[in-house]
Design a protein around this motif. Structure first.
Motif, short mmCIF file in Angstrom:
data_model
loop_
_atom_site.label_atom_id
_atom_site.label_comp_id
_atom_site.label_asym_id
_atom_site.label_seq_id
_atom_site.Cartn_x
_atom_site.Cartn_y
_atom_site.Cartn_z
N MET A 137 29.90 82.79 -57.62
CA MET A 137 31.25 83.33 -57.43
C MET A 137 31.34 84.07 -56.09
O MET A 137 30.35 84.31 -55.44
CB MET A 137 31.62 84.29 -58.56
CG MET A 137 31.58 83.63 -59.93
SD MET A 137 32.68 82.20 -60.07
CE MET A 137 34.26 83.06 -60.28
N SER A 138 32.50 84.47 -55.72
CA SER A 138 32.69 85.12 -54.43
C SER A 138 32.28 86.59 -54.48
O SER A 138 32.07 87.17 -55.56
CB SER A 138 34.15 85.02 -54.00
OG SER A 138 34.98 85.62 -54.95
N VAL A 139 32.20 87.18 -53.33
CA VAL A 139 31.84 88.58 -53.23
C VAL A 139 32.94 89.44 -53.82
O VAL A 139 34.10 89.08 -53.80
CB VAL A 139 31.63 88.97 -51.75
CG1 VAL A 139 31.02 90.36 -51.64
CG2 VAL A 139 30.76 87.95 -51.06
N GLY A 140 32.56 90.59 -54.34
CA GLY A 140 33.56 91.50 -54.88
C GLY A 140 33.78 91.25 -56.34
O GLY A 140 33.00 91.67 -57.16
N GLY A 141 34.84 90.56 -56.67
CA GLY A 141 35.10 90.28 -58.07
C GLY A 141 36.56 90.42 -58.39
O GLY A 141 37.38 90.65 -57.51
N LEU A 142 36.85 90.28 -59.66
CA LEU A 142 38.24 90.36 -60.09
C LEU A 142 38.65 91.79 -60.40
O LEU A 142 37.82 92.65 -60.68
CB LEU A 142 38.42 89.50 -61.35
CG LEU A 142 38.22 88.00 -61.15
CD1 LEU A 142 38.29 87.29 -62.49
CD2 LEU A 142 39.26 87.43 -60.19
N CYS A 143 39.95 91.98 -60.34
CA CYS A 143 40.52 93.27 -60.72
C CYS A 143 40.04 93.63 -62.13
O CYS A 143 40.09 92.82 -63.04
CB CYS A 143 42.04 93.14 -60.70
SG CYS A 143 42.91 94.52 -61.46
N GLN A 144 39.58 94.85 -62.29
CA GLN A 144 39.04 95.26 -63.60
C GLN A 144 40.14 95.58 -64.60
O GLN A 144 39.87 95.81 -65.77
CB GLN A 144 38.11 96.46 -63.42
CG GLN A 144 36.84 96.07 -62.68
CD GLN A 144 35.90 97.25 -62.48
OE1 GLN A 144 36.04 98.30 -63.08
NE2 GLN A 144 34.91 97.07 -61.62
N ILE A 145 41.38 95.56 -64.14
CA ILE A 145 42.48 95.82 -65.06
C ILE A 145 43.09 94.53 -65.57
O ILE A 145 43.19 94.30 -66.77
CB ILE A 145 43.53 96.71 -64.39
CG1 ILE A 145 42.95 98.11 -64.15
CG2 ILE A 145 44.79 96.80 -65.26
CD1 ILE A 145 43.87 99.07 -63.45
N CYS A 146 43.49 93.64 -64.66
CA CYS A 146 44.14 92.41 -65.11
C CYS A 146 43.16 91.23 -65.16
O CYS A 146 43.42 90.24 -65.83
CB CYS A 146 45.33 92.08 -64.21
SG CYS A 146 44.90 91.72 -62.49
N GLU A 147 42.04 91.37 -64.47
CA GLU A 147 41.03 90.31 -64.43
C GLU A 147 41.63 88.95 -64.06
O GLU A 147 41.18 87.91 -64.52
CB GLU A 147 40.30 90.21 -65.77
CG GLU A 147 39.55 91.49 -66.09
CD GLU A 147 38.74 91.37 -67.37
OE1 GLU A 147 39.11 90.58 -68.24
OE2 GLU A 147 37.73 92.08 -67.47
N ALA A 148 42.70 89.00 -63.28
CA ALA A 148 43.36 87.77 -62.88
C ALA A 148 43.43 87.61 -61.37
O ALA A 148 43.44 86.50 -60.86
CB ALA A 148 44.77 87.73 -63.46
N LYS A 149 43.44 88.75 -60.69
CA LYS A 149 43.54 88.71 -59.24
C LYS A 149 42.27 89.28 -58.62
O LYS A 149 41.51 89.99 -59.27
CB LYS A 149 44.76 89.52 -58.78
CG LYS A 149 46.07 88.91 -59.24
CD LYS A 149 47.23 89.67 -58.65
CE LYS A 149 48.55 89.02 -59.09
NZ LYS A 149 49.70 89.72 -58.49
N GLU A 150 42.11 89.01 -57.34
CA GLU A 150 40.94 89.49 -56.63
C GLU A 150 40.99 91.00 -56.46
O GLU A 150 42.00 91.56 -56.04
CB GLU A 150 40.89 88.83 -55.25
CG GLU A 150 39.69 89.25 -54.44
CD GLU A 150 39.72 88.64 -53.04
OE1 GLU A 150 38.87 89.02 -52.24
OE2 GLU A 150 40.60 87.81 -52.77
N GLY A 151 39.90 91.67 -56.79
CA GLY A 151 39.83 93.11 -56.59
C GLY A 151 39.60 93.43 -55.13
O GLY A 151 38.59 93.03 -54.56
#
Ligand SMILES: [Zn+2]
Ligand SMILES: [Zn+2]
Length: 55
Positions: free
Chosen positions: A1-15
């Motif tokens: 997966m890419s660096v960083g990760g997904l938003c920890q709230i919606c888990e739908a967008k890039e954090g």
């Protein structure tokens, strides 16, 4: 997966932001730039209302 990760709230967008209070990685939609907080800490989250737990 890419660096960083997904938003920890919606888990739908890039954090892209980190909450100054809890350190959560969140997307632009869930980050309050004026406060430097995530939506949870800033109290601006609009998902399900207060007291609702994830999942
Ligand atoms: Zn989000
Ligand atoms: Zn936070």
């Amino acid at each position: 997966m890419s660096v960083g990760g997904l938003c920890q709230i919606c888990e739908a967008k890039e954090g892209r932001f980190t909450c100054d209070n809890c350190g959560a990685l969140v997307c632009a939609d869930h980050y309050d730039e004026s406060e430097g907080f995530c939506a949870r800490c800033a109290g601006t989250i609009e998902e399900g209302g207060p007291g609702r737990t994830l999942e």
